[in-house]
Each structure stands twice: as structure tokens, then as C-alpha cells.
Design an enzyme around this catalytic site. Structure first.
Site, PDB file in Angstrom:
ATOM      1  CB  CYS A  50      -0.943  -0.364   1.358  1.00  0.00           C
ATOM      2  SG  CYS A  50      -2.045   0.902   0.205  1.00  0.00           S
ATOM      3  CG  HIS A  52      -3.185  -3.749   3.322  1.00  0.00           C
ATOM      4  ND1 HIS A  52      -2.411  -2.864   3.876  1.00  0.00           N
ATOM      5  CD2 HIS A  52      -3.991  -2.574   2.420  1.00  0.00           C
ATOM      6  CE1 HIS A  52      -2.453  -1.657   3.717  1.00  0.00           C
ATOM      7  NE2 HIS A  52      -3.419  -1.938   3.402  1.00  0.00           N
ATOM      8  CD  GLU A  60      -0.689  -5.415   5.540  1.00  0.00           C
ATOM      9  OE1 GLU A  60      -0.676  -6.194   4.675  1.00  0.00           O
ATOM     10  OE2 GLU A  60      -1.097  -3.900   6.748  1.00  0.00           O
TER      11      GLU A  60
END
Lengths: 231, 81
Positions: free
Chosen positions: A87, A204, A206
Site C-alpha cells: 500500500c 494488504h 498482513e
């Protein structure tokens, strides 16, 4: 395996990324403040996290890409170090010239925060090694400026060299316009450097590494990375 | 003596400008017909501790190349004075 994560004023996914790294490697990453001028020795993977570094002033990632630590990041990447930019981290790597192209305002002008479907376009990279080729993943996006742009020659080169890592697709893996959340050229969601060791992506992973987060499609990015780099 | 510099940063031709297009549509909604195209950019003003306009211009152009503009997608023009 040793990992480190850059932290800029306005980074806000650094801790999530640290949890994902630690879960995969068993070792807590070192957190590196942007005013440092050197990275700790012996690092295998450097994470550049999401967020709003420097308030997105001037252009997203522009100020962070010129901060004191970035000379060392460039050297690290130049020596073949592995770098994962997510990002805002992707925006920083592009502004730093470590990846080609530009990330522009989303075509619909809205900030978009929702899950999208992504197709794995290559597994010849430590970060995508844990996935099946052409597998479709569900991963969240949360950005205002993720509209990937590059001129046709650069896009052709990326495609020709298999450096498109992820594409926005429908559930069948077709990169149709309706699956493209932000107007990115050729539905591109993530790209690799020439040596395939620097990955920048808008979604994302994560944020989807634990069943408690509603899914685990992101987890294999980190377990795959460990398996390949530590091997 | 100090000099004022003004930098105009604009999107290159061929780069889509969704913000410009949104402005164009909004103008149409307000009844301003006939706006065929809108391109949005930014203006950056600098006050320089520099007496020589030519040197100042060269310096600001270097700033544009290194930071103020993203030359992948943007053009810049520097005005001194």
C-alpha cells in the site's frame, strides 16, 4: 530469518506487518525509524508498511521516499535484498524509483476499503512462492491512490518478464473491468523488480493472516517467503 | 535579495485525470456548458534566498526533477519573479 520494517511518521500498518513477519519467522522484526541512515546488518527481508507517511503531502510516498533511511534501502535492494512494500509502502518504493510506474488517484476518486479478489500471476518470487499459480485470493485494499499507471512500453515489459505479481480479477480469475477497483492499468495490483526480490502491492496481505481477521489468504505470503528465503 | 519562484505541476498528456473529469462534470451540473476538458494540477510557490534569476531557475528545476514533480506522470514549468 531476520526481518525489519521501516516506520515513517504516519505509517499505520507497521505493527500488523510486524505480527505477520513474527508469526512466520518466529523472530520479532526490527523497527527502523526513517531518520536512521543504516539498516541493521544481516537482514533478509525489509518491509515497507502501509499508512499515510507524511500525511500523503505532495504525492503519496513522495516525502518518505526521500527520507534519510532510503539511501540504505536502495543499497540493500541493489545488493539483492528482499523488500516488500504494501500500500503506502508500494507508493514509497515507486517514488524511490525501486519499482517502475506511478500510483495515481483512484479512478472513481473514492477512498476504497474492502476485500478484493486477486489472481496470483507468478510464483517465481519469494513472496508469492507459497501460492498456486493463477490461484484467486481474497485480500483487503484500503487506499485512495492505487491506480497503477505506466506507459505501454513499461507495461509490456512487465508482462513480458512475468513481473506482474497480482491482478484484480473476478472469482474465475478473469481480469475484467468490473473487478478493477481503482482503474489500474491492465488490472495490475502488484509488481516485481527486475531481480524479482522487490514486490510492491496495493492490497494488504498482513491484514488477513489469522482466522480471527476473517480469512487467512494473506498468511502464505509470509510462510512462503520464509520457506524460500531461509532455504 | 530574495526571488520568488512559482512551479506549475501538471499531468502529462495521455495520463487520465479523474479529478479533472469530476470537476468538468460538476461544472456541467452547475450549468456551465461547453467545458470540453478539465485538467487539474498544482502550483508550488517558493521564496529563494538567491539574487540570480538564471541560477534560481536551474535550482528550482533540479528540485522539480528530484522531488516537486513525478516526471513519470507530470510535467513542470518554473516561473521566476
Amino acid at each position: 530469518m531476520k526481518t525489519a520494517i521501516l516506520v515513517f511518521p504516519g505509517s499505520n500498518c507497521d505493527r500488523d506487518l510486524a505480527v505477520a513477519f513474527e508469526r512466520a519467522t518466529g523472530e520479532r522484526p526490527m523497527m527502523i525509524w526513517h531518520k536512521e541512515t543504516e539498516l541493521p546488518a544481516g537482514i533478509d527481508v525489509l518491509g515497507v508498511p502501509g499508512g499515510f507517511s507524511f500525511g500523503d503531502y505532495l504525492r503519496c510516498g513522495a516525502i518518505a521516499a526521500r527520507s534519510p533511511i532510503m539511501g540504505a534501502v536502495r543499497d540493500f535492494a541493489g545488493r539483492g535484498g528482499h523488500v516488500l512494500g504494501i500500500c503506502n509502502g508500494f507508493q514509497v518504493l515507486i517514488e524511490a524509483g525501486l519499482l517502475p510506474g506511478a500510483l495515481m488517484r483512484n479512478q472513481g476518486l473514492d477512498y476504497i476499503c474492502r476485500d478484493v479478489l486477486l489472481k496470483v500471476e507468478t510464483t517465481a518470487c519469494p513472496f508469492t512462492h507459497g501460492y498456486q499459480l493463477e490461484e484467486v485470493l481474497r485480500i483487503p485494499i484500503a487506499h485512495h491512490d492505487g491506480n497503477y499507471f505506466a506507459d505501454e512500453a513499461v507495461l509490456d515489459q512487465l508482462e513480458g518478464e512475468g513481473r506482474v505479481a497480482f491482478r484484480y480479477t473476478d472469482a474465475q480469475g478473469a481480469s475484467v473491468a468490473s473487478a478493477n477497483p481503482n482503474g489500474s492499468a491492465r488490472n495490475i495490483a502488484g509488481i516485481l523488480s527486475e531481480n524479482r526480490r522487490v514486490l510492491g502491492m496495493m492490497p494488504h496481505p498482513e491484514r488477513l493472516c489469522d482466522a480471527a481477521q476473517g480469512g487467512i489468504d494473506g498468511a502464505r505470503m509470509f510462510s512462503g517467503m520464509l520457506a524460500q528465503i531461509a532455504a | 535579495m530574495s526571488l520568488k519562484a512559482r512551479v506549475h505541476v501538471t499531468l502529462k498528456n495521455g495520463v487520465l485525470d479523474p479529478q479533472g473529469e469530476a470537476i468538468r462534470q460538476s461544472l456541467g451540473a452547475l450549468g456551465f456548458d461547453g467545458v470540453e476538458k478539465v485538467r487539474q494540477g498544482k502550483v508550488i510557490e517558493l521564496l529563494l534566498d538567491d539574487g540570480d534569476p538564471a541560477a534560481a531557475k536551474a535550482k528550482v528545476e533540479a528540485m522539480c526533477e528530484k522531488l516537486l514533480a513525478n516526471t513519470v506522470i507530470e510535467n513542470y514549468a518554473v516561473e521566476i519573479g
